[in-house]
Every structure is written in C-alpha cells, then in structure tokens.
Design an enzyme around this catalytic site. Structure first.
Site, PDB file in Angstrom:
ATOM      1  N   CYS A   9       0.641  -1.072   0.332  1.00 24.28           N
ATOM      2  CA  CYS A   9       0.128  -0.007   0.004  1.00 24.28           C
ATOM      3  C   CYS A   9       1.050   1.530   0.132  1.00 24.28           C
ATOM      4  CB  CYS A   9      -0.935   0.147   0.694  1.00 24.28           C
ATOM      5  SG  CYS A   9      -0.989   1.566   1.567  1.00 24.28           S
ATOM      6  N   CYS A  15       0.682   5.973   7.446  1.00 15.72           N
ATOM      7  CA  CYS A  15      -0.268   5.576   8.128  1.00 15.72           C
ATOM      8  C   CYS A  15      -0.387   4.707   9.182  1.00 15.72           C
ATOM      9  CB  CYS A  15      -1.492   4.330   7.321  1.00 15.72           C
ATOM     10  SG  CYS A  15      -2.739   3.588   8.173  1.00 15.72           S
ATOM     11  N   CYS A  18      -1.025  -0.861   8.828  1.00 16.59           N
ATOM     12  CA  CYS A  18      -0.812  -2.313   8.674  1.00 16.59           C
ATOM     13  C   CYS A  18       0.504  -2.675   8.933  1.00 16.59           C
ATOM     14  CB  CYS A  18      -1.017  -2.583   7.239  1.00 16.59           C
ATOM     15  SG  CYS A  18      -3.195  -2.443   7.032  1.00 16.59           S
ATOM     16  N   CYS A  92      -7.976   2.236   1.220  1.00 16.26           N
ATOM     17  CA  CYS A  92      -7.212   1.321   1.503  1.00 16.26           C
ATOM     18  C   CYS A  92      -7.209  -0.139   1.683  1.00 16.26           C
ATOM     19  CB  CYS A  92      -7.654   1.496   3.045  1.00 16.26           C
ATOM     20  SG  CYS A  92      -6.788  -0.092   4.198  1.00 16.26           S
ATOM     21  N   GLN A 216     -17.351  -7.017  16.606  1.00 23.68           N
ATOM     22  CA  GLN A 216     -16.174  -7.298  15.368  1.00 23.68           C
ATOM     23  C   GLN A 216     -16.174  -6.913  14.522  1.00 23.68           C
ATOM     24  OE1 GLN A 216     -13.527  -9.236  17.356  1.00 23.68           O
ATOM     25  NE2 GLN A 216     -14.830  -9.842  19.291  1.00 23.68           N
ATOM     26  N   TYR A 245     -18.025  -8.952  30.192  1.00 26.63           N
ATOM     27  CA  TYR A 245     -17.470  -8.059  28.094  1.00 26.63           C
ATOM     28  C   TYR A 245     -17.842  -8.754  26.642  1.00 26.63           C
ATOM     29  CZ  TYR A 245     -13.347  -8.222  32.315  1.00 26.63           C
ATOM     30  OH  TYR A 245     -12.541  -7.736  32.792  1.00 26.63           O
ATOM     31  N   GLU A 266     -21.940  -6.055  30.708  1.00 28.14           N
ATOM     32  CA  GLU A 266     -21.024  -5.164  29.842  1.00 28.14           C
ATOM     33  C   GLU A 266     -21.245  -3.902  30.448  1.00 28.14           C
ATOM     34  OE1 GLU A 266     -19.515  -4.798  26.814  1.00 28.14           O
ATOM     35  OE2 GLU A 266     -19.754  -2.476  26.456  1.00 28.14           O
ATOM     36  N   ASP A 314     -14.297 -11.750  26.992  1.00 26.80           N
ATOM     37  CA  ASP A 314     -13.614 -11.116  26.163  1.00 26.80           C
ATOM     38  C   ASP A 314     -13.420 -10.281  26.303  1.00 26.80           C
ATOM     39  OD1 ASP A 314     -12.429 -10.144  23.676  1.00 26.80           O
ATOM     40  OD2 ASP A 314     -14.804 -11.095  22.516  1.00 26.80           O
ATOM     41  N   CYS A 341      -7.832 -10.408  22.620  1.00 27.96           N
ATOM     42  CA  CYS A 341      -7.414  -9.673  21.310  1.00 27.96           C
ATOM     43  C   CYS A 341      -5.882  -8.966  21.742  1.00 27.96           C
ATOM     44  CB  CYS A 341      -8.158  -8.928  20.488  1.00 27.96           C
ATOM     45  SG  CYS A 341      -8.485  -7.886  22.154  1.00 27.96           S
TER      46      CYS A 341
HETATM   47  N1  SAH Z   1     -17.946 -10.814  23.466  1.00 26.34           N
HETATM   48  C1  SAH Z   1     -18.122  -8.849  22.620  1.00 26.34           C
HETATM   49  C2  SAH Z   1     -17.636  -7.581  23.080  1.00 26.34           C
HETATM   50  C3  SAH Z   1     -16.160  -7.714  23.412  1.00 26.34           C
HETATM   51  S1  SAH Z   1     -15.419  -6.279  23.768  1.00 26.34           S
HETATM   52  C4  SAH Z   1     -17.824  -9.125  20.879  1.00 26.34           C
HETATM   53  O1  SAH Z   1     -17.578 -10.044  20.576  1.00 26.34           O
HETATM   54  O2  SAH Z   1     -18.916  -8.065  20.742  1.00 26.34           O
HETATM   55  C5  SAH Z   1     -14.723  -5.896  24.870  1.00 26.34           C
HETATM   56  C6  SAH Z   1     -16.181  -5.278  25.527  1.00 26.34           C
HETATM   57  O3  SAH Z   1     -15.862  -5.392  26.978  1.00 26.34           O
HETATM   58  C7  SAH Z   1     -16.887  -4.640  24.987  1.00 26.34           C
HETATM   59  O4  SAH Z   1     -18.064  -4.373  24.491  1.00 26.34           O
HETATM   60  C8  SAH Z   1     -16.571  -3.293  25.523  1.00 26.34           C
HETATM   61  O5  SAH Z   1     -17.359  -1.844  26.120  1.00 26.34           O
HETATM   62  C9  SAH Z   1     -16.103  -3.594  27.152  1.00 26.34           C
HETATM   63  N2  SAH Z   1     -15.699  -3.863  28.226  1.00 26.34           N
HETATM   64  C10 SAH Z   1     -14.692  -3.115  28.484  1.00 26.34           C
HETATM   65  N3  SAH Z   1     -14.579  -2.643  30.444  1.00 26.34           N
HETATM   66  C11 SAH Z   1     -15.858  -3.346  30.929  1.00 26.34           C
HETATM   67  C12 SAH Z   1     -15.763  -3.469  31.917  1.00 26.34           C
HETATM   68  N4  SAH Z   1     -14.880  -3.244  33.274  1.00 26.34           N
HETATM   69  N5  SAH Z   1     -16.700  -4.421  32.561  1.00 26.34           N
HETATM   70  C13 SAH Z   1     -17.961  -4.736  31.716  1.00 26.34           C
HETATM   71  N6  SAH Z   1     -17.065  -4.812  30.142  1.00 26.34           N
HETATM   72  C14 SAH Z   1     -16.606  -3.343  29.491  1.00 26.34           C
END
Ligand code: SAH
Length: 386
Positions: A9, A15, A18, A92, A216, A245, A266, A314, A341
């Site tokens: 790119c 940027c 990547c 991009c 995602q 989360y 969440e 997550d 992640c």
């Molecule tokens: N499992 C979901 C989101 C994952 S991203 C999916 O796969 O789509 C991580 C998430 O954690 C986000 O939505 C963010 O708002 C939330 N988050 C961040 N800090 C947090 C906390 N202290 N307690 C609860 N949720 C939280």
C-alpha cells in the site's frame, strides 16, 4: 485471491495501521504464530493459527478523519501514528470497499454544501470524522457524521444527496464531539435517517448494532472465533454460563442455545440496550444482561455465594483485572473460555489463573486482523480437579 502477492500500500509507512504490509500473508501468519507461542507456550501447546481465506477488504467498520491539507484541499484519512496529523487515504487494502466509497462520496460533497472540515486546534469548522459500518450478511449500512458542533444547516439536503448517490445506506446519524480528544465519537447523537442502528447475522443469530456498541470488525473470522469458543465450552444444556465483557451479547446468545442459562455483563450502556433487544428479537429466553463493570459484577456474585459452570470472557486489549479474576476463582467455574485480542495481557491473566487452581487445556490463535500485528486467541482454561 493470491495471498502470496506482496500488495504494498502506498500509504503504509505514514498510516502505520498495517505493520505487516509487504509481507506475504502466509508469512504474516507465521509471525503471529511465533508471537503467540513466545508468550503462551509455557501454558501449553499452541494450535496452528486459523488464517483468513481472503485477507483483503475485510474490515466492516471504516473510520475517516477529515481535514484540509496545506493548500486548503479537503482530505480524509487516518491519523499518522502518535500524532494528530492526517494522512490522506484514497484506498485502503483492508477496509470494506463499499464503506470506503461512501467516505469518498461524502468528501466530494462537502464543497458544494459549503461544509468546512473541523480544525482541532481552533475548534472552528464542522465535519470531524465519518464512520461507516456495514453488516456483511444483511448489507445494511450505517453512516455516522461526527461534527464539532450540533448545528448542521443543510442537513436534510445533505441526507437526500448522499442517499441519492448511495441508496444502499440504511441509516444516518449525527454525533457531536466538540472535545479535544482522540476518541472519535462524542456523547450526543441523533438519528437523521432510518432506524439508528444496523442489523447483522452471526452464527444463526441476528444482532442489532448501535453506533457506539462494539462489534467485531472481521465478520468472516468472527464466526470462526465464536465457533471455537463454543466448541471449547462444550456445553451440554445444563450449565449456568457468564458472558463477561459481552458487548451486544453475541457470544452469550450463541451459547444460550446450548446452555441452561446465560448472564451477560457489559459496561457500555448502548451495547447492553442492544443486547437486551437482541435477546428479544431472537426469542432467546434463557439470557439476561447486566450493565456494569465486569469485575464488580463478578465480585458481587461471588460475595452472594453464587456459582457458575462456565465463564466466557472477552475483555478489551487491556485484559481483565484482579477483581474479576479473583471473583472467577471464588465462583469456581469448571471452565473459563478466554477470548483475547492481546496475547500479552492474556499471558498475564493466565499466569494468575494457573496459580489459583486452573490449567490451560487448549490455545487457538485466530487471525482477525490481516496485515496488522494484532492477533486473536481463544483459550480453554479448566479447573485442575476436573
Ligand atoms: N464479546 C463481545 C465484545 C468484546 S469487546 C463481542 O465479541 O462482540 C470488549 C467489550 O468489553 C466491549 O464491549 C467493552 O465495552 C466492554 N468493557 C470494557 N471494559 C469493561 C468492564 N470493565 N466491564 C465490562 N465490560 C467492559
């Protein structure tokens, strides 16, 4: 597509998005595998990374910051790494093509509508960012115009003209962000066209997604990732599951089909609202959602003497925290399925759990972010006595 092509790119140095531009895709996967192994090998065998079939144009969410160059021409693109200088981006290689096209159209419309781009130093001007999201399966498209001030004089005509060029847009929102911040979205938002959210499908469920909710960015690999997480949880229909989360409730809703009950937690209010409506729309009755900090919620559950069989977690890149993990140990689920992640914070959190009676049974990296250094990993952690 030939993934051996070294598709360089022309913006990649400036940027910075990547880090693996110029590397053939199989080489990128090799690097990610090594990176995960270096951090996680001490916990167990790392399965070979699951790569993407098509590593280009996968991002379903595209953000562009607007500015003017030295000659006064309107530009849109991304911030140069660690700065607020805008690197103009024409095309991009990892962002959805339709979303990019819409951003180019908007850029082309600004002059005739006499819309000035926002100047971060002076606070003058109007258009700051544009965010476009597309549901890969539904085809629904959301456009968020982020403004430096709440007054958009030619709003109705602008919406009409944009929809004429792109009838595929299903909703348009205004978001106001007048703060000196690197956050894209501000607090206030209003819907100027359509229903204010888009829907998309994952693993047989439909999800509504608001502008501020996390979703995602790689729809194809998300299904691969979620299926792995569900496989690792090996639910039988009898379990009480926590989806921590949980965002808009995606993983929990998919798990609910195979479990007795699911509790999602969440922090983001908009995401929790989406999650509750998603459960209703999919007619999933054995799931509830709570808004709040996951660590505090789990601590309260543990203090109340509650139990859970499986914890799906997550967290964001920063990983979890001690409050959360110590509560997990008290709740004593047989299994924890950790979707991460960031392998560095994952390694830190695994260290905690493996000192407190848990062991790592499976480690599966999944590539969700081709051409970048980022890598997703799903880990099955189990109580040693089970
Ligand atoms: N499992 C979901 C989101 C994952 S991203 C999916 O796969 O789509 C991580 C998430 O954690 C986000 O939505 C963010 O708002 C939330 N988050 C961040 N800090 C947090 C906390 N202290 N307690 C609860 N949720 C939280």
């Amino acid at each position: 597509m030939n993934t051996e092509t070294l598709n360089i790119c022309k913006n990649y140095k400036k940027c910075g998005g990547c880090q693996y531009q110029g590397l053939a895709y199989p080489k990128q996967l090799e690097k990610k595998q090594k990176n995960v192994e270096a951090l996680l090998k001490k916990f167990g065998k790392v399965n070979p990374i699951i790569g993407m079939k098509e590593p280009f144009y996968y991002r379903n969410k595209v953000h562009a910051v607007f500015d003017r160059d030295r000659r006064g021409n309107i530009i849109s693109g991304t911030y140069e790494a660690n700065s607020h200088r805008v690197v103009p981006i024409e095309e991009c290689l990892i962002e959805d093509k339709k979303c990019q096209e819409i951003i180019r159209t908007i850029r082309g419309m600004l002059k005739s509508f006499k819309i000035k781009t926002y100047d971060e130093d002076t606070g003058y001007g109007l258009l700051r960012h544009v965010l476009v999201r597309r549901g890969a399966k539904s085809g629904e498209i959301m456009v968020v115009l982020v403004l430096g001030s709440p007054i958009f004089p030619s709003k109705n005509n602008f919406v009409k003209a944009l929809r004429k060029e792109h009838p595929e847009i299903t909703t348009i929102l205004l978001n106001v962000n007048s703060k000196k911040t690197s956050m894209v979205l501000g607090e206030k938002e209003s819907v100027i066209y359509g229903k204010g959210f888009i829907r998309d499908e994952l693993c047989g469920c439909t999800f509504r997604i608001s502008a501020k909710s996390f979703y995602q960015v790689n729809p194809v690999q998300t299904e691969v990732l979620y299926n792995k997480a569900i496989e690792f949880a090996a639910l039988t229909g009898k379990e009480r599951v926590i989806d921590a989360y949980c965002g808009i409730g995606t993983i929990g809703m998919i798990a609910a089909k195979h479990a007795k009950e699911v509790i999602g937690v969440e922090l983001n209010k908009d995401a929790v609202r989406d999650a509750k409506l998603n459960a209703k729309e999919n007619n999933v009755k054995n799931i509830v959602f709570r808004q709040g900090d996951a660590g505090e919620f789990m601590t309260a559950m543990a203090a109340a003497g509650e139990k859970a069989d499986v914890v799906l977690m997550d967290p964001p890149r920063a990983g979890s925290d001690e409050a959360f993990l110590s509560a997990v140990v008290k709740l004593a689920p047989e299994k924890v399925v950790y979707v991460s992640c960031n392998p560095e914070t994952l390694a830190r959190d695994l260290k905690y759990l493996t000192r407190k009676g848990y062991e790592v049974r499976k480690i599966q990296p999944v590539d969700m972010f081709g051409f970048t250094v980022h890598v997703e990993t799903v880990v099955l952690i189990q109580r040693k006595d089970t």
